[in-house]
Design a protein around this motif. Structure first.
Motif, PDB file in Angstrom:
ATOM      1  N   LYS A  75       3.350  -5.544  -4.921  1.00 10.85           N
ATOM      2  CA  LYS A  75       3.755  -4.523  -3.951  1.00 10.85           C
ATOM      3  C   LYS A  75       4.134  -3.230  -4.661  1.00 10.85           C
ATOM      4  CE  LYS A  75       5.286  -7.680  -0.352  1.00 10.85           C
ATOM      5  NZ  LYS A  75       6.407  -8.230   0.406  1.00 10.85           N
ATOM      6  N   GLU A  76       4.881  -3.333  -5.764  1.00 11.25           N
ATOM      7  CA  GLU A  76       5.279  -2.138  -6.518  1.00 11.25           C
ATOM      8  C   GLU A  76       4.050  -1.421  -7.062  1.00 11.25           C
ATOM      9  OE1 GLU A  76       7.937  -3.512  -9.568  1.00 11.25           O
ATOM     10  OE2 GLU A  76       9.443  -4.168  -8.116  1.00 11.25           O
ATOM     11  N   GLN A  77       3.086  -2.180  -7.592  1.00  9.64           N
ATOM     12  CA  GLN A  77       1.873  -1.582  -8.140  1.00  9.64           C
ATOM     13  C   GLN A  77       1.035  -0.942  -7.036  1.00  9.64           C
ATOM     14  OE1 GLN A  77      -0.072  -4.710 -10.348  1.00  9.64           O
ATOM     15  NE2 GLN A  77       1.424  -4.638 -12.011  1.00  9.64           N
ATOM     16  N   TYR A  78       1.001  -1.564  -5.874  1.00  8.50           N
ATOM     17  CA  TYR A  78       0.265  -1.016  -4.726  1.00  8.50           C
ATOM     18  C   TYR A  78       0.871   0.320  -4.310  1.00  8.50           C
ATOM     19  CZ  TYR A  78      -2.103  -0.889  -0.182  1.00  8.50           C
ATOM     20  OH  TYR A  78      -2.876  -0.523   0.892  1.00  8.50           O
ATOM     21  N   VAL A  79       2.195   0.352  -4.189  1.00  5.53           N
ATOM     22  CA  VAL A  79       2.886   1.588  -3.803  1.00  5.53           C
ATOM     23  C   VAL A  79       2.614   2.690  -4.829  1.00  5.53           C
ATOM     24  CG1 VAL A  79       5.162   2.644  -3.493  1.00  5.53           C
ATOM     25  CG2 VAL A  79       4.662   0.426  -2.441  1.00  5.53           C
ATOM     26  N   ALA A  80       2.651   2.348  -6.115  1.00  2.74           N
ATOM     27  CA  ALA A  80       2.397   3.332  -7.169  1.00  2.74           C
ATOM     28  C   ALA A  80       0.958   3.845  -7.094  1.00  2.74           C
ATOM     29  CB  ALA A  80       2.671   2.714  -8.533  1.00  2.74           C
ATOM     30  N   MET A  85      15.250   2.635   0.732  1.00  3.03           N
ATOM     31  CA  MET A  85      14.165   1.932   1.401  1.00  3.03           C
ATOM     32  C   MET A  85      13.834   0.670   0.594  1.00  3.03           C
ATOM     33  SD  MET A  85      10.335   3.364   2.376  1.00  3.03           S
ATOM     34  CE  MET A  85      10.870   4.630   3.482  1.00  3.03           C
ATOM     35  N   SER A  86      13.685  -0.437   1.277  1.00  2.00           N
ATOM     36  CA  SER A  86      13.391  -1.706   0.606  1.00  2.00           C
ATOM     37  C   SER A  86      11.954  -1.710   0.079  1.00  2.00           C
ATOM     38  CB  SER A  86      13.586  -2.869   1.572  1.00  2.00           C
ATOM     39  OG  SER A  86      12.537  -2.907   2.525  1.00  2.00           O
ATOM     40  N   ALA A  87      11.686  -2.658  -0.820  1.00  2.00           N
ATOM     41  CA  ALA A  87      10.344  -2.771  -1.391  1.00  2.00           C
ATOM     42  C   ALA A  87       9.320  -3.074  -0.298  1.00  2.00           C
ATOM     43  CB  ALA A  87      10.316  -3.852  -2.463  1.00  2.00           C
ATOM     44  N   ASP A  88       9.689  -3.931   0.649  1.00  2.00           N
ATOM     45  CA  ASP A  88       8.770  -4.256   1.744  1.00  2.00           C
ATOM     46  C   ASP A  88       8.491  -3.039   2.612  1.00  2.00           C
ATOM     47  OD1 ASP A  88       8.387  -6.895   1.014  1.00  2.00           O
ATOM     48  OD2 ASP A  88       9.992  -7.656   2.312  1.00  2.00           O
ATOM     49  N   ALA A  89       9.520  -2.242   2.885  1.00  2.00           N
ATOM     50  CA  ALA A  89       9.337  -1.039   3.699  1.00  2.00           C
ATOM     51  C   ALA A  89       8.442  -0.031   2.981  1.00  2.00           C
ATOM     52  CB  ALA A  89      10.690  -0.415   4.031  1.00  2.00           C
ATOM     53  N   LYS A  90       8.649   0.137   1.680  1.00  2.00           N
ATOM     54  CA  LYS A  90       7.790   1.049   0.899  1.00  2.00           C
ATOM     55  C   LYS A  90       6.346   0.563   0.924  1.00  2.00           C
ATOM     56  CE  LYS A  90      11.343   2.611  -2.325  1.00  2.00           C
ATOM     57  NZ  LYS A  90      11.814   2.584  -3.713  1.00  2.00           N
ATOM     58  N   PHE A  91       6.160  -0.748   0.782  1.00  2.00           N
ATOM     59  CA  PHE A  91       4.823  -1.335   0.794  1.00  2.00           C
ATOM     60  C   PHE A  91       4.150  -1.086   2.142  1.00  2.00           C
ATOM     61  CE2 PHE A  91       2.082  -5.072   1.678  1.00  2.00           C
ATOM     62  CZ  PHE A  91       1.152  -4.896   0.673  1.00  2.00           C
ATOM     63  N   ASN A  92       4.866  -1.357   3.231  1.00  2.00           N
ATOM     64  CA  ASN A  92       4.298  -1.156   4.565  1.00  2.00           C
ATOM     65  C   ASN A  92       3.960   0.307   4.821  1.00  2.00           C
ATOM     66  OD1 ASN A  92       4.433  -3.884   5.202  1.00  2.00           O
ATOM     67  ND2 ASN A  92       6.503  -3.714   6.006  1.00  2.00           N
ATOM     68  N   THR A  93       4.791   1.218   4.322  1.00  2.00           N
ATOM     69  CA  THR A  93       4.514   2.643   4.453  1.00  2.00           C
ATOM     70  C   THR A  93       3.256   3.016   3.667  1.00  2.00           C
ATOM     71  OG1 THR A  93       6.853   3.142   4.762  1.00  2.00           O
ATOM     72  CG2 THR A  93       5.446   4.971   4.051  1.00  2.00           C
ATOM     73  N   ALA A  94       3.122   2.451   2.457  1.00  2.00           N
ATOM     74  CA  ALA A  94       1.947   2.720   1.627  1.00  2.00           C
ATOM     75  C   ALA A  94       0.677   2.211   2.300  1.00  2.00           C
ATOM     76  CB  ALA A  94       2.113   2.094   0.249  1.00  2.00           C
ATOM     77  N   VAL A  95       0.761   1.047   2.936  1.00  2.00           N
ATOM     78  CA  VAL A  95      -0.403   0.492   3.651  1.00  2.00           C
ATOM     79  C   VAL A  95      -0.849   1.466   4.744  1.00  2.00           C
ATOM     80  CG1 VAL A  95      -1.164  -1.366   5.184  1.00  2.00           C
ATOM     81  CG2 VAL A  95       0.137  -1.918   3.118  1.00  2.00           C
ATOM     82  N   GLU A  96       0.108   2.033   5.465  1.00  2.00           N
ATOM     83  CA  GLU A  96      -0.221   3.008   6.508  1.00  2.00           C
ATOM     84  C   GLU A  96      -0.770   4.303   5.907  1.00  2.00           C
ATOM     85  OE1 GLU A  96      -0.246   2.502   9.821  1.00  2.00           O
ATOM     86  OE2 GLU A  96       0.218   0.428   9.299  1.00  2.00           O
ATOM     87  N   ASP A  97      -0.199   4.741   4.786  1.00  2.00           N
ATOM     88  CA  ASP A  97      -0.622   5.990   4.151  1.00  2.00           C
ATOM     89  C   ASP A  97      -2.063   5.935   3.664  1.00  2.00           C
ATOM     90  OD1 ASP A  97       1.790   7.202   4.661  1.00  2.00           O
ATOM     91  OD2 ASP A  97       2.591   6.943   2.629  1.00  2.00           O
ATOM     92  N   VAL A  98      -2.535   4.762   3.250  1.00  2.00           N
ATOM     93  CA  VAL A  98      -3.921   4.631   2.785  1.00  2.00           C
ATOM     94  C   VAL A  98      -4.883   5.043   3.891  1.00  2.00           C
ATOM     95  CG1 VAL A  98      -5.689   2.923   2.177  1.00  2.00           C
ATOM     96  CG2 VAL A  98      -3.510   2.926   0.992  1.00  2.00           C
ATOM     97  N   ARG A  99      -4.533   4.723   5.106  1.00  3.26           N
ATOM     98  CA  ARG A  99      -5.402   5.064   6.251  1.00  3.26           C
ATOM     99  C   ARG A  99      -5.383   6.557   6.550  1.00  3.26           C
ATOM    100  NH1 ARG A  99      -2.685   0.127   8.694  1.00  3.26           N
ATOM    101  NH2 ARG A  99      -4.141  -1.541   8.227  1.00  3.26           N
ATOM    102  N   LYS A 100      -4.421   7.284   5.999  1.00  8.18           N
ATOM    103  CA  LYS A 100      -4.265   8.709   6.286  1.00  8.18           C
ATOM    104  C   LYS A 100      -4.761   9.617   5.154  1.00  8.18           C
ATOM    105  CE  LYS A 100      -0.033   7.647   8.841  1.00  8.18           C
ATOM    106  NZ  LYS A 100       1.426   7.770   8.814  1.00  8.18           N
ATOM    107  N   LEU A 101      -5.396   9.044   4.143  1.00 11.75           N
ATOM    108  CA  LEU A 101      -5.899   9.867   3.043  1.00 11.75           C
ATOM    109  C   LEU A 101      -6.976  10.819   3.551  1.00 11.75           C
ATOM    110  CD1 LEU A 101      -6.156   7.164   0.244  1.00 11.75           C
ATOM    111  CD2 LEU A 101      -4.503   9.030   0.368  1.00 11.75           C
TER     112      LEU A 101
END
Length: 89
Positions: free
Chosen positions: A72-77, A1-17
């Motif tokens: 983006k990497e720090q956001y995903v982490a 998965m690319s860095a952008d894809a991981k970032f976009n997934t993380a953005v969506e996951d924040v809404r699902k906490l």
């Protein structure tokens, strides 16, 4: 998965906490998101009465000089650590 894809997934996951993260965690997420998507903060600092705006501005300004990819990497982490502690719905 690319860095952008991981970032976009993380953005969506924040809404699902399961629950809302702490204010400090939210500020960190905001700052990393803005740095990753906009870059360095070049706006003027909000006025004295806008406490929330000033806190967000200060958090974003602390990220000055961080590259978009690093932000983006720090956001995903950060999201990953929140998922580990809070969990997803």
């Amino acid at each position: 998965m690319s860095a952008d894809a991981k970032f976009n997934t993380a953005v969506e996951d924040v809404r699902k906490l399961k629950s809302k993260p702490s204010d400090n965690d939210l500020l960190e997420l905001y700052a990393l998101f803005k740095q990753a998507t906009v870059g360095d903060n070049t706006t003027t600092r909000p006025g004295m009465l806008d406490l929330k705006g000033k806190a967000k501005w200060d958090a974003w300004t602390k990220q000055k000089g961080v590259s978009a990819d690093t932000a983006k990497e720090q956001y995903v982490a950060k999201v990953s650590s929140l998922i580990d502690t809070i969990g997803l719905q």
